[in-house]
Design a protein around this motif. Structure first.
Motif, PDB file in Angstrom:
ATOM      1  N   ARG A  26      -5.774   3.725   3.441  1.00  0.00           N
ATOM      2  CA  ARG A  26      -4.757   4.799   2.948  1.00  0.00           C
ATOM      3  C   ARG A  26      -3.392   4.786   3.617  1.00  0.00           C
ATOM      4  NH1 ARG A  26      -5.537   9.315  -0.196  1.00  0.00           N
ATOM      5  NH2 ARG A  26      -8.006   9.555   0.228  1.00  0.00           N
ATOM      6  N   CYS A  27      -2.389   4.724   2.791  1.00  0.00           N
ATOM      7  CA  CYS A  27      -1.119   4.623   3.289  1.00  0.00           C
ATOM      8  C   CYS A  27      -0.553   5.988   4.122  1.00  0.00           C
ATOM      9  CB  CYS A  27      -0.097   4.568   2.103  1.00  0.00           C
ATOM     10  SG  CYS A  27       1.610   4.254   2.737  1.00  0.00           S
ATOM     11  N   PRO A  28      -0.064   5.471   5.420  1.00  0.00           N
ATOM     12  CA  PRO A  28       0.473   7.056   6.277  1.00  0.00           C
ATOM     13  C   PRO A  28       1.475   7.821   5.676  1.00  0.00           C
ATOM     14  CG  PRO A  28       1.362   4.784   6.924  1.00  0.00           C
ATOM     15  CD  PRO A  28       0.543   4.569   5.848  1.00  0.00           C
ATOM     16  N   PHE A  29       2.242   7.042   4.668  1.00  0.00           N
ATOM     17  CA  PHE A  29       3.108   8.079   4.258  1.00  0.00           C
ATOM     18  C   PHE A  29       2.980   8.982   3.127  1.00  0.00           C
ATOM     19  CE2 PHE A  29       8.217   6.927   3.455  1.00  0.00           C
ATOM     20  CZ  PHE A  29       8.596   7.988   3.902  1.00  0.00           C
ATOM     21  N   HIS A  30       2.473   8.719   1.783  1.00  0.00           N
ATOM     22  CA  HIS A  30       2.272   9.667   0.639  1.00  0.00           C
ATOM     23  C   HIS A  30       0.706   9.565   0.441  1.00  0.00           C
ATOM     24  CE1 HIS A  30       6.422   8.170   0.596  1.00  0.00           C
ATOM     25  NE2 HIS A  30       6.589   9.531   0.810  1.00  0.00           N
ATOM     26  N   ALA A  31      -0.085   8.766   1.114  1.00  0.00           N
ATOM     27  CA  ALA A  31      -1.557   8.867   0.976  1.00  0.00           C
ATOM     28  C   ALA A  31      -2.280   7.978  -0.193  1.00  0.00           C
ATOM     29  CB  ALA A  31      -1.992  10.452   0.987  1.00  0.00           C
ATOM     30  N   TRP A  32      -1.287   7.231  -0.801  1.00  0.00           N
ATOM     31  CA  TRP A  32      -1.744   6.367  -1.740  1.00  0.00           C
ATOM     32  C   TRP A  32      -2.830   5.375  -1.044  1.00  0.00           C
ATOM     33  CZ3 TRP A  32       2.172   4.081  -5.858  1.00  0.00           C
ATOM     34  CH2 TRP A  32       2.997   5.319  -6.314  1.00  0.00           C
ATOM     35  N   ARG A  33      -3.817   5.116  -2.039  1.00  0.00           N
ATOM     36  CA  ARG A  33      -5.109   4.631  -1.314  1.00  0.00           C
ATOM     37  C   ARG A  33      -5.484   3.304  -1.979  1.00  0.00           C
ATOM     38  NH1 ARG A  33     -10.470   5.400  -1.781  1.00  0.00           N
ATOM     39  NH2 ARG A  33     -10.339   6.838  -3.352  1.00  0.00           N
ATOM     40  N   TYR A  93       3.807  -3.992   3.411  1.00  0.00           N
ATOM     41  CA  TYR A  93       4.413  -2.762   2.901  1.00  0.00           C
ATOM     42  C   TYR A  93       4.282  -2.344   1.544  1.00  0.00           C
ATOM     43  CZ  TYR A  93       7.737  -4.534   6.243  1.00  0.00           C
ATOM     44  OH  TYR A  93       8.573  -4.821   7.526  1.00  0.00           O
ATOM     45  N   CYS A  94       3.789  -0.935   1.556  1.00  0.00           N
ATOM     46  CA  CYS A  94       3.632  -0.107   0.313  1.00  0.00           C
ATOM     47  C   CYS A  94       4.426  -0.224  -0.873  1.00  0.00           C
ATOM     48  CB  CYS A  94       3.343   1.184   0.916  1.00  0.00           C
ATOM     49  SG  CYS A  94       2.525   2.131  -0.483  1.00  0.00           S
ATOM     50  N   PRO A  95       3.978  -0.626  -1.908  1.00  0.00           N
ATOM     51  CA  PRO A  95       4.768  -0.843  -3.017  1.00  0.00           C
ATOM     52  C   PRO A  95       5.518   0.665  -3.469  1.00  0.00           C
ATOM     53  CG  PRO A  95       2.589  -0.644  -3.759  1.00  0.00           C
ATOM     54  CD  PRO A  95       2.428  -0.729  -2.402  1.00  0.00           C
ATOM     55  N   HIS A  96       4.861   1.749  -2.896  1.00  0.00           N
ATOM     56  CA  HIS A  96       5.547   3.128  -3.252  1.00  0.00           C
ATOM     57  C   HIS A  96       6.786   3.009  -2.693  1.00  0.00           C
ATOM     58  CE1 HIS A  96       5.435   7.571  -2.855  1.00  0.00           C
ATOM     59  NE2 HIS A  96       6.011   7.372  -4.005  1.00  0.00           N
ATOM     60  N   LEU A  97       6.877   3.436  -1.463  1.00  0.00           N
ATOM     61  CA  LEU A  97       8.407   3.837  -0.583  1.00  0.00           C
ATOM     62  C   LEU A  97       8.272   2.891   0.439  1.00  0.00           C
ATOM     63  CD1 LEU A  97       8.989   7.410  -1.690  1.00  0.00           C
ATOM     64  CD2 LEU A  97      10.329   5.366  -2.466  1.00  0.00           C
ATOM     65  N   GLY A  98       7.321   1.990   0.667  1.00  0.00           N
ATOM     66  CA  GLY A  98       7.637   0.973   1.678  1.00  0.00           C
ATOM     67  C   GLY A  98       7.071   1.055   2.945  1.00  0.00           C
ATOM     68  N   ALA A  99       6.278   2.206   3.167  1.00  0.00           N
ATOM     69  CA  ALA A  99       5.662   2.095   4.923  1.00  0.00           C
ATOM     70  C   ALA A  99       4.840   0.943   5.056  1.00  0.00           C
ATOM     71  CB  ALA A  99       4.681   3.552   4.665  1.00  0.00           C
ATOM     72  N   HIS A 100       4.690   0.866   6.172  1.00  0.00           N
ATOM     73  CA  HIS A 100       3.762  -0.498   6.821  1.00  0.00           C
ATOM     74  C   HIS A 100       2.400   0.102   6.819  1.00  0.00           C
ATOM     75  CE1 HIS A 100       2.383  -3.600   9.204  1.00  0.00           C
ATOM     76  NE2 HIS A 100       3.446  -4.110   9.264  1.00  0.00           N
TER      77      HIS A 100
HETATM   78  S1  FES Z   1       4.817   4.762   0.824  1.00  0.00           S
HETATM   79 FE1  FES Z   1       2.884   4.368   0.701  1.00  0.00          FE
HETATM   80  S2  FES Z   1       2.041   6.168  -0.177  1.00  0.00           S
HETATM   81 FE2  FES Z   1       4.387   6.345  -0.139  1.00  0.00          FE
END
Ligand code: FES
Ligand code: FE2
Length: 327
Positions: free
Chosen positions: A73-80, A53-60
């Protein structure tokens, strides 16, 4: 009464995939140890396991995450994130929040398997898994793979090897095999000897197993045909385990003969699994069992087991791993 009154998920190395199931650039969601995890293999060939789970807003990250170089790279807001879980890019920000990090799990690749280190307190690996001489050797066949999801616990399955009486009463061996167990640190060696029925009459068979903690083990059969079984048992949540058995047979005669003899042994192990399964899936763990003198080395086994538990709730893994890496 809880079926499995153990204080934590066991510590040790656990297979999460076969090496050839995760190619460079590939992402794989995992559910083990009651956690959501993501595995990926970078373009450099190194495999990684991170909390999912991404520490940003929780995408898997296991669902839609993409590998770029040796990062994901996260699928939600592209943090890497890199292979250690550290955020290395927020494409729309000038400053990366310093706490942007995912829990990172140690990974090794051995014997055609990918293994992850689990420790309930996030401690670094305390032992290694050896390379097996048979795996990849020209005299031995490639793995034949079997897999089950069972409603049981690692320790319950492992106890089977030292439970000599059940071989006769559950699996129908000709006699109650002899069974000797020796604990050496994280290793448990068990040797069982039994009469085995063959088309040419009974012969003396020997089964030697080595458990490297609860996750990884080898069983070597001799008597009829030399066979290596690599056993892998991984806790999914508290109630189920993911079991992978990988068989390699020493080649004898031509390929057809080897295949035939190997298939017979594998069919027998599958039969044993079918016989054990209803017992395992419905029994409870007796912390203070009433044993008789002929029950074999169950006490030796249970004392060996204790070292793999931490009296800590298992939920702290990611946080502690991250704290350790930051310190
Ligand atoms: S939830 Fe992963 S980049 Fe926003
Ligand atoms: Fe059994």
């Amino acid at each position: 009464m809880a079926r499995f009154p153990f204080p934590s998920f066991p510590n040790g190395w656990f297979q999460f995939a076969y090496a050839d199931e995760l190619s460079p650039g590939q992402v794989m969601p995992l559910e083990y140890f009651g956690k959501q995890l993501v595995a990926f293999r970078g373009d450099d060939g190194a495999a990684h396991v991170l909390d999912a789970y991404c520490p940003h807003l929780g995408a898997h990250l296991g669902h839609g995450g993409r590998v770029e170089g040796d990062t994901i790279r996260c699928p939600f807001h592209a943090w890497r994130f890199d292979g250690e879980g550290k955020c290395v890019e927020v494409p729309y920000a000038t400053r990366i929040p310093p706490t942007a990090r995912l829990g990172c799990w140690p990974v090794i690749e051995r014997n055609g398997l990918l293994l992850v280190w689990h420790h309930a307190e996030g401690k670094a690996p305390e032992f290694d898994i050896p390379e097996l001489p048979e795996v990849g050797h020209e005299d031995w066949t490639p793995y034949r793979r079997l897999r089950w999801k069972l409603r049981t616990h690692n320790q319950e399955m492992a106890e089977n090897a030292v439970d000599r009486a059940h071989f006769h009463f559950v699996h129908g061996t000709m006699d109650v095999p002899t069974s000797e167990a020796k604990a050496e640190g994280h290793l448990l060696r068990v040797v069982s000897k039994s009469k085995m029925m063959t088309p040419r009459g009974p012969i003396d068979g020997q089964i030697s197993s080595v458990n490297h903690g609860f996750g990884f083990g080898t069983v070597r059969f001799s008597g009829i045909v030399e066979t290596l079984l690599v056993t892998s048992v991984v806790p999914i949540e508290g109630e189920h385990v993911d079991v992978r058995f990988s068989f390699s047979v020493k080649k004898i005669g031509n390929a057809d003969v080897t295949r035939g003899v190997g298939a017979a042994l594998i069919a027998d192990i599958e039969k044993q699994m079918t016989e054990d399964r209803p017992i395992w899936e419905n029994k409870v763990y007796q912390p203070r069992p009433v044993l008789c003198e002929e029950d074999g080395p169950i006490g030796v086994f249970r004392r060996w087991c204790q070292q793999f538990y931490t009296a800590q709730p298992p939920s702290t893994h990611g946080a502690l791993a991250a704290a350790g890496a930051a310190a």
